[in-house]
Design an enzyme around this catalytic site. Structure first.
Site, PDB file in Angstrom:
ATOM      1  N   GLU A 207       0.845  -1.203   0.000  1.00  0.00           N
ATOM      2  CA  GLU A 207       0.000   0.000   0.000  1.00  0.00           C
ATOM      3  C   GLU A 207       0.881   1.254   0.000  1.00  0.00           C
ATOM      4  O   GLU A 207       0.757   2.120   0.868  1.00  0.00           O
ATOM      5  CB  GLU A 207      -0.991  -0.022   1.175  1.00  0.00           C
ATOM      6  N   TYR A 277     -10.936  -4.869  -0.417  1.00  0.00           N
ATOM      7  CA  TYR A 277     -11.755  -5.141   0.766  1.00  0.00           C
ATOM      8  C   TYR A 277     -13.211  -4.870   0.436  1.00  0.00           C
ATOM      9  O   TYR A 277     -13.539  -3.861  -0.201  1.00  0.00           O
ATOM     10  CB  TYR A 277     -11.311  -4.268   1.944  1.00  0.00           C
ATOM     11  N   GLU A 331      -4.539  -8.883  -0.552  1.00  0.00           N
ATOM     12  CA  GLU A 331      -5.423  -8.628   0.596  1.00  0.00           C
ATOM     13  C   GLU A 331      -6.847  -8.575   0.070  1.00  0.00           C
ATOM     14  O   GLU A 331      -7.166  -7.757  -0.795  1.00  0.00           O
ATOM     15  CB  GLU A 331      -5.061  -7.308   1.296  1.00  0.00           C
TER      16      GLU A 331
HETATM   17  O1  AHR Z   1      -5.244  -6.169   6.700  1.00  0.00           O
HETATM   18  C1  AHR Z   1      -5.198  -5.019   7.490  1.00  0.00           C
HETATM   19  C2  AHR Z   1      -4.547  -3.855   6.783  1.00  0.00           C
HETATM   20  O2  AHR Z   1      -5.303  -3.494   5.675  1.00  0.00           O
HETATM   21  C3  AHR Z   1      -3.176  -4.094   6.203  1.00  0.00           C
HETATM   22  O3  AHR Z   1      -2.171  -3.944   7.136  1.00  0.00           O
HETATM   23  C4  AHR Z   1      -3.078  -3.029   5.167  1.00  0.00           C
HETATM   24  O4  AHR Z   1      -2.223  -3.383   4.099  1.00  0.00           O
HETATM   25  C5  AHR Z   1      -4.512  -2.819   4.719  1.00  0.00           C
HETATM   26  O5  AHR Z   1      -4.866  -1.509   4.681  1.00  0.00           O
END
Ligand code: AHR
Length: 533
Positions: A207, A277, A331
């Protein structure tokens, strides 16, 4: 049980006629599969993992310490190892996440009592009075031991944000230089591991547009080149560059454009990460207690990943027509606002319900369908965090509903994707903003040797779906079996006290000539496996 309008326009008439003439079984939909024309291999690495020094992930989740009364192997929680082996966990990403860009690997080597106590990025998120000081008891040797125990490939995220290329290169040499070649290899041997670790997957930052350095894409591209140009090439590396925040409102296409524009004329990375996410943090949707529209909201936000993959792939094609760079979705998961942590210091830990399991099935189907584009994916995060497979606290340990979906989808790992025509119409569903369309049935299929695996997820809270899986091209199934993961309560979860509320069960499936027939219950993930004649 309600019946719904199942077929997409166009397919309706043809299948309707078929139904009248051939279906002894009253199928709501016929999915056509072509096992004789398999496509890309589904990389086993797609079913990968991520653990970070954050809340209760490493300490307690994974590492209980050598002197713990909790069953352990060299300080690593035994139950975690056993269950990760059981699902064939192909890889582990570590040490972060945001933690990675503040981590200095030398802090985590040497005799454990002598290791320094250091600042952890996640201190800022800890509730008042709680501490996140990093004890460095779990470092590269412990991580490699964990990978060996599980049989997982290590995927190490390097510190670009606050580290230097030299620190990175030393870490690579420490891990990979053959015994006796460099002083760093001698030091590794003195610390217990004479043989090189052979780490192949390296993340060059994390990130970098955010906690990894708040860089612009062209700034990061410069850093990326500085970090990789003198990479010590002991093991053929797979280098992963920081990619977009895929769940941004605009999909963050600008990051991809900016990075690849700045990389014109230079060697492209092997992998380009996407973080996606299913982000419910800005909403009122809770992890454990929710209504029907909140069930569908999560699934709807989840399936938008499909378009994010398409959009970034198309963008990359402008710079790399041969697509040498593949995606590493390192992620992904459903991220709820705080409120369901197993204990306050285990920040970001969540109650995981059947809804998250259904989301997982739909996500994996997306990955499988895009198999040619994706080299790896890593769930965020495996234990005591967002979208976890396990919750652990001291002697307590439980497999969440998400664990079982990983177990079921093992069937696809390393198999070849099978083309599948899914005519099921979208569902009209209630969501936070009113109404929306959601895929009525999620599906993917693969074949290995002569074994066909089909996964089907029915997101409906109202109706089961009777499906006929028609095998094209004269293919015949000799025998079949199915497994279902569901529960009457959409909020069902597994807890330390009741660990087996949501668990897979055998499910009926019938082989009829060139087809398989089954019912996919509402709010369920189903795996069908069959031997081809
Ligand atoms: O998974 C939690 C956090 O989410 C990670 O550390 C980061 O890369 C993302 O923003």
């Amino acid at each position: 049980m309600h019946r719904r309008t199942f077929l997409k326009a166009g397919a309706t008439a043809a299948i309707g006629a078929l139904a009248a003439s051939r279906f002894a079984f009253a199928a709501d939909a016929e999915l056509v599969l072509s096992p004789g024309e398999p496509g890309a291999v589904i990389s086993p690495q797609i079913y990968g993992h991520f653990i970070e020094h954050l809340g209760g992930v490493i300490y307690d989740g994974v590492w209980v310490g050598r002197n713990s009364s909790i069953p352990n192997v060299d300080g690593i929680r035994k139950q975690f190892v056993d269950d990760m082996k059981r699902i064939g966990a192909p890889n582990l990403r570590w040490p972060g996440g945001c933690f990675a860009d503040g981590y200095h690997w030398r802090d985590g080597i040497g005799k454990s009592p002598a290791r320094p106590r250091t600042y952890n990025f996640w201190q800022r998120r800890m509730p008042a009075g709680l501490d996140a000081t990093e004890t460095n008891q779990f470092g590269i040797h412990e991580f490699m031991q964990l990978c060996r125990l599980i049989g997982a490939e290590p995927y190490v995220a390097a510190n670009v944000g606050s580290g230097t290329p030299a620190e990175f290169h030393d870490w690579v040499s420490y891990c990979n230089a053959p015994a006796g070649t460099l002083s760093l290899a001698d030091e590794r041997g003195a610390n217990g591991d004479k043989q090189p670790f052979g780490v192949r997957y390296w993340g060059v930052g994390n990130e970098s547009w955010g906690c990894g350095g708040t860089m612009r894409p062209e700034e990061y591209a410069t850093q990326y080149r500085k970090f990789v140009t003198q990479f010590p090439n002991y093991t053929q590396p797979f280098l992963v560059a920081t990619g977009p925040r895929g769940h941004s409102a605009d999909g963050d296409i600008g990051w991809t454009t900016g990075f690849f524009e700045a990389m014109r004329g230079y060697t492209p990375p092997d992998g380009f990460s996407i973080h996606y996410y299913t982000d419910l943090r800005p909403t009122t949707v809770k992890a454990g207690d929710f209504k029907a529209n909140e069930w569908y909201e999560v699934l709807l936000r989840g399936v938008r990943l499909d378009k994010v993959i398409e959009d970034h792939w198309k963008e990359m094609e402008k710079f790399d027509a041969a697509h040498r760079t593949k995606f590493v979705i390192d992620e992904w998961g459903v991220w709820y606002a705080p409120g369901s942590e197993i204990t306050p210091s285990y920040i970001l830990s969540e109650t995981i319900t059947l809804r998250d399991a259904v989301h997982t099935g739909m996500t994996f189907d997306i990955f499988n369908r895009h198999a040619a584009k994706i080299a790896m994916a890593n769930v965020a995060q495996t234990v005591n965090c967002i979208h976890s497979l396990f919750l652990a606290q001291a002697a307590n340990f439980v497999r969440t509903p998400v664990y079982h979906v990983f177990d079921m989808y093992r069937a696809h790992m390393g198999a070849r994707q099978v083309p599948l025509n899914n005519p099921v119409a979208d569902l009209d569903v209630p969501v936070l903003s009113g109404k929306a369309k959601l895929p009525g049935l999620s599906a993917s299929a693969s074949i290995r040797d002569r074994r066909l695996a089909v996964t089907l997820t029915n997101p409906s809270l109202d109706a089961a779906l009777s499906v006929r899986l028609k095998l094209n091209g004269g293919a015949r199934a000799t025998e079949a079996r199915a497994t279902v993961l569901t529960h009457q309560d959409m909020r069902a979860t597994n807890t330390f006290a009741e660990p087996e509320v949501v668990k897979p069960a055998a499910h009926p499936v019938k082989v009829v000539a060139d087809a398989l027939e089954l019912s996919v219950p509402k709010q369920a993930v189903v795996l069908v496996e069959c031997e081809m004649g």
